[in-house]
Write an enzyme that holds these catalytic residues in place. Structure first.
Site, PDB file in Angstrom:
ATOM      1  N   GLU A   1      -8.306  13.201 -18.467  1.00 61.45           N
ATOM      2  CA  GLU A   1      -8.903  12.553 -17.288  1.00 61.45           C
ATOM      3  C   GLU A   1     -10.296  13.062 -16.969  1.00 61.45           C
ATOM      4  O   GLU A   1     -11.206  12.294 -16.708  1.00 61.45           O
ATOM      5  CB  GLU A   1      -8.045  12.779 -16.038  1.00 61.45           C
TER       6      GLU A   1
ATOM      7  N   ASP B   1      -2.814  14.058 -17.178  1.00 60.49           N
ATOM      8  CA  ASP B   1      -1.897  15.025 -16.571  1.00 60.49           C
ATOM      9  C   ASP B   1      -0.439  14.646 -16.809  1.00 60.49           C
ATOM     10  O   ASP B   1      -0.097  13.457 -16.890  1.00 60.49           O
ATOM     11  CB  ASP B   1      -2.156  15.120 -15.067  1.00 60.49           C
TER      12      ASP B   1
ATOM     13  N   ASP C   1       2.292  13.938 -15.346  1.00 61.24           N
ATOM     14  CA  ASP C   1       3.095  13.431 -14.241  1.00 61.24           C
ATOM     15  C   ASP C   1       3.068  11.905 -14.275  1.00 61.24           C
ATOM     16  O   ASP C   1       2.522  11.300 -15.195  1.00 61.24           O
ATOM     17  CB  ASP C   1       2.594  13.965 -12.895  1.00 61.24           C
TER      18      ASP C   1
ATOM     19  N   GLU D   1       1.475   9.749 -12.442  1.00 55.72           N
ATOM     20  CA  GLU D   1       0.119   9.214 -12.351  1.00 55.72           C
ATOM     21  C   GLU D   1      -0.578   9.304 -13.710  1.00 55.72           C
ATOM     22  O   GLU D   1      -1.245   8.374 -14.151  1.00 55.72           O
ATOM     23  CB  GLU D   1      -0.668  10.008 -11.304  1.00 55.72           C
TER      24      GLU D   1
ATOM     25  N   TYR E   1      -0.071  23.691 -14.630  1.00 51.48           N
ATOM     26  CA  TYR E   1      -0.249  22.440 -13.887  1.00 51.48           C
ATOM     27  C   TYR E   1       0.190  22.620 -12.444  1.00 51.48           C
ATOM     28  O   TYR E   1       1.247  23.196 -12.163  1.00 51.48           O
ATOM     29  CB  TYR E   1       0.555  21.330 -14.555  1.00 51.48           C
TER      30      TYR E   1
ATOM     31  N   ARG F   1       0.775  20.370  -9.924  1.00 53.87           N
ATOM     32  CA  ARG F   1       1.595  19.409  -9.187  1.00 53.87           C
ATOM     33  C   ARG F   1       3.014  19.485  -9.741  1.00 53.87           C
ATOM     34  O   ARG F   1       3.332  18.865 -10.749  1.00 53.87           O
ATOM     35  CB  ARG F   1       1.013  17.997  -9.321  1.00 53.87           C
TER      36      ARG F   1
ATOM     37  N   HIS G   1       7.909  20.101 -14.819  1.00 55.75           N
ATOM     38  CA  HIS G   1       6.947  21.117 -15.236  1.00 55.75           C
ATOM     39  C   HIS G   1       7.400  22.479 -14.738  1.00 55.75           C
ATOM     40  O   HIS G   1       8.281  22.597 -13.900  1.00 55.75           O
ATOM     41  CB  HIS G   1       5.562  20.804 -14.668  1.00 55.75           C
TER      42      HIS G   1
END
Length: 869
Positions: free
Chosen positions: A105, A178, A180, A182, A395, A397, A441
């Protein structure tokens, strides 16, 4: 795409067969194969057979080059055509010549990963999402199972072109956003856009940005997770349905520009209902009686009255408290019993997202948005001396407290070496993850135990030009957050803290007292980390009692009756609201910071002195939504929806069925709300106020700035007033016209401050006889030499605010700035003012450098505010 590949296969069967045998390696590009053949025909005229041989040879050579990762493969000498290699003909790029393409990203993350992968890899950044639902329409086909219409985001077209070009020449593409939901959606949309250029696409997940983690993930690519994408897609569609169908109703009934959200509206409701609890709270008086006592040995200590005449004491007025105090003074106190025991306090688990935000707010005074911004930097990579860019944390989140075996071994070795074997448990401590957690995670932790915060600090102090932050303040904040994460992780694998706890019961005639004390015996994890302020204030220092034994007579030094009142529940801080959302199952780790930012940006909630207060607009919109859409703003419903989205990710529920089940009753509520919701625009509430201009009654109406008083003689009389409600419900008029020390440049009368549709402005006090107006100064003089004007806020033709000189209409002074001038001197070059720049990533103060001295001072506004505080 398939047609082009088939043509290439048919043109060079030998190359195709080799590609198939190699396990699906890249095919030769048709155009790149044609050009060498044409060059061969021109350079070495021959029979058609020779020309065909040259053409086939060129194609085979190109194919071999692709299969070997872009390196040239010698052609068979038997098929050599004289002069073919002597003429250099430009060729199109061949798939495979660009190596492996990795797409992440952010540019910062791309730099860090590129350092670890080296040559043979190209790393590109998508800079977030590349596709989304359209801005100007809903973009969802409800009649066809909620099929979304994704479009490429305008400012991402150039980014996509660059990525597509790189994919066309890559041997394979690895999507690494990432790990997740998203990130999965970003990866899915990237694949849709580039698979025509290169279908060899796989997914890689980086839980941490370290050389080991990156190389291991690259070696084990995965398929894209369709269920994770569908879960994210369902969430996006739900939010679009709610926002695009409720918001127009609010526009129609309240005012334009309002919005409602599936999760944000629940958060607003929590804040509003807490405010209602506070307003409805009735304090209740109660009393306590404390006694200061002294034994045979120091120190003196305090005991609280716990019983009176054998019953638990509950003192509701001063008379009762005085009776207990007199009885206490009348009898000498004596130790009735002493109980000693050992109390153990276990270490807290490593950070998950919500706990990190809460602790950073409590200990560092960081907002959740700032915390996550800094954590993103630490995860993606910051410069660390000779090592270059290093991802310092995993990570950020996550809702899991899981720790990898390698990380456990490293941290246990670190604890044993630094704090000794006595601080190390016999076995690693394993923490249970909450039932509703996704557990995708690890917990948030340092990626390497070799880079402790003090070492990083020394490196950055030794080379400030290559420190982690964009300025000194940001560098310091990165260190603070990294130290918080480091200490919590180390503490979570240390032995418990042990306290010697003593409870003493004391009798004094009719009165029974109790004194509690504890002393820290073994600091354990508290040597590194105390989870709360109470931990560090009370337990670390300890409240020691003297050595006491049963039957000891004590000396009464003082009796203190004290009056108290019960307190209402406290207003939410950002940290406690995140905690409330987490406990109720509302939102997920990636959404907490966005929720808090949104409800404040929309004007529904405002932060004052660190606490969240609902605005009038927030309270009004909440009351309308609760009545018309009780399910949408119900915390239980929202939590259940989060669980169902989790089930979609786990392939335990179908996303289309989920949307149908939600939309059918929601559609009915929308139609009812259009008819039944209160129309605040038309609503008029009678009052006892009389218009001071025409004598007619005034009513309460709702406008773009909230409730106001308006004359019933409108439109003949346009008199309006602002008001607030007193605690008894009566109205208190607020003066909207304020005097100033300025004189009208037209008639020399006094200027006053009035409020208009675009905010406050200066106007002549003789209005309407004199209609002179002037903008309000920002407190900053115009920096143009000899101008003499002041800076003020203006609006462009499209309504966008900018800042310019008040003398523009008089002297045509051309000073303008899109950033708001702030009346404070630059700490670096002493310029008379700085400007405030607001971007999606946050608010920063910077020097506009009006002296043209080359000043580059800049600082995050939040950091500057906390520093000033």
């Amino acid at each position: 795409m398939a047609t082009k590949k088939s043509a290439a296969l048919g043109a060079a069967k030998g190359s195709m067969k080799a590609a198939d045998e190699a396990g699906g390696a890249a095919l030769a590009d048709t155009e790149a194969a044609r050009k060498p053949a044409k060059a061969a025909r021109k350079t070495a005229p021959a029979t058609k057979k020779k020309a065909a041989t040259a053409k086939a040879t060129a194609k085979a050579t190109t194919a071999k080059r692709a299969l070997s990762g872009g390196e040239a493969v010698p052609a068979d000498p038997a098929n050599d055509v004289p002069g073919l290699e002597e003429k250099k003909t430009p060729k199109k790029a061949v798939r495979g010549a660009g190596g492996v393409l990795v797409i992440v990203e952010s540019p910062a993350k791309a730099k860090t990963i590129k350092k670890y992968l080296g040559s043979g890899y190209t790393v590109k950044a998508s800079v977030g999402h590349v596709k989304d639902l359209p801005k100007r329409k809903m973009g969802i086909d409800i009649d066809h199972d909620f099929q979304p219409e994704y479009v490429v985001i305008d400012n991402k077209k150039k980014v996509l072109e660059e990525i597509t070009t790189a994919a066309r020449v890559a041997s394979r593409v690895l999507l690494a956003p990432d790990p997740d939901r998203e990130g999965e959606a970003i990866a899915w949309h990237l694949r849709e856009e580039i698979r025509a250029a290169n279908p060899n696409i796989q997914r890689v997940l980086f839980n941490e940005i370290t050389k080991k983690a990156v190389t291991e993930s690259i070696a084990r690519p995965l398929d894209l997770d369709q269920h994770k994408f569908e879960s994210q897609q369902a969430r996006r569609i739900l939010d679009r349905l709610v926002g695009y169908q409720i918001s127009p109703v609010l526009w129609m009934k309240v005012k334009r520009g309002l919005s409602a959200g599936r999760v944000q509206s629940v958060a607003v409701r929590l804040v509003v209902e807490r405010e209602q609890e506070i307003k409805a709270f009735i304090p209740v008086e109660y009393w306590t009686v404390d006694a200061e006592l002294e034994g045979k040995a120091p120190p003196p200590f305090t005991a609280k009255v716990a019983r009176f005449d054998g019953a638990k004491v509950e003192l509701s007025n001063e008379g009762q408290a005085r009776e207990v105090a007199d009885a206490l003074r009348a009898s000498p106190p004596r130790v009735a019993s002493v109980e000693r025991k050992e109390r153990r306090k276990n270490a807290p688990p490593p950070f998950i997202t919500s706990k990190l935000q809460q602790e950073a707010s409590s200990k560092l005074r960081f907002s959740p948005k700032r915390t996550m911004g800094l954590a993103q930097r630490l995860y993606e990579g910051v410069p660390v001396g000779e090592e270059g860019l290093v991802g310092l944390i995993t990570y950020m989140r996550t809702d899991s407290t899981r720790i990898s075996d390698d990380a456990l071994s490293d941290v246990r070795a670190y604890i044993g070496e630094k704090y000794g074997a006595g601080s190390l448990p016999v076995q690693p401590i394993v923490y249970k993850t909450k039932k509703q957690a996704q557990d995708a995670h690890e917990a948030i932790r340092p990626t390497s135990m070799k880079l402790d915060p003090e070492k990083v600090r020394r490196i950055w102090e030794g080379d400030p030009e290559h420190a982690g932050g964009r300025d000194e303040r940001e560098t310091e904040d990165l260190l603070k957050l990294y130290a918080l994460i480091w200490n919590r992780f180390v503490a979570c694998q240390m032995v418990p803290a042990v306290f010697d706890q003593t409870s003493v019961d004391i009798e004094a005639g009719r009165v029974g007292l109790r004194a509690n004390g504890q002393v820290l015996k073994v600091p354990g994890f508290l040597e590194v980390y105390a989870e709360t302020v109470e931990d560090s204030a009370n337990e670390d220092a300890g409240s020691a009692l003297p050595e006491l034994t049963e039957g000891d007579l004590l000396t009464l030094r003082e009796v203190r009756p004290e009056q108290h009142f019960t307190q209402p529940p406290p207003r939410f801080s950002e940290a406690t609201l995140v905690k409330e959302l987490e406990e109720k199952g509302i939102g997920r780790p990636s959404t907490y910071a966005a929720i808090l930012s949104t409800i404040q940006d929309r004007g529904y909630v405002e932060k004052r002195e660190g606490r969240l207060h609902p605005t009038d607009l927030g309270e009004m919109v909440n009351s309308l939504l609760v009545k018309s859409f009780p399910a949408i703003v119900n915390s239980d419903f929202t939590a259940q929806m989060e669980e169902r989205l989790d089930q979609v990710e786990e392939n335990e529920a179908d996303w289309v069925k989920l949307l149908h089940q939600f939309y059918e009753p929601f559609k009915v509520d929308i139609e009812k709300a259009k008819v039944e919701m209160r129309d605040l625009k038309k609503e008029e509430v009678p009052t006892d106020e009389i218009c001071d201009k025409c004598g007619k009654p005034m009513v309460i109406k709702w406008g773009r700035n909230g409730h106001f008083l308006a004359c019933t003689g409108y439109p003949e009389c346009r008199n309006t007033k602002e008001f607030v409600r007193r605690s008894d419900g009566t109205l208190q008029i607020i003066q909207t016209v304020r005097p100033t020390d300025q004189l009208c440049p037209t008639c020399n009368s006094q200027m006053v401050i009035r409020r208009g549709r675009f905010g406050e402005f200066q106007a002549c006090s003789r209005y309407p006889d004199c209609k002179t107006t002037a903008p309000i100064s920002l407190g900053v003089a115009c920096p143009k030499p000899g101008c003499g004007g002041y800076l003020t806020e203006k609006r462009s033709r499209r309504g966008k605010p900018f800042y310019g000189c008040s003398n523009w209409s008089k002297t045509q002074c051309d000073f303008v700035s899109w950033d708001r001038p702030m009346p404070q001197a630059c700490p670096k070059c002493a310029a008379p003012f700085v400007v405030q720049k607001i971007t999606k990533s946050g608010t920063r103060l910077r020097c506009l450098d009006p002296n043209k001295s080359g000043c580059d001072w800049a600082m995050d506004a939040e950091a500057a505010e906390s520093g000033a505080a």
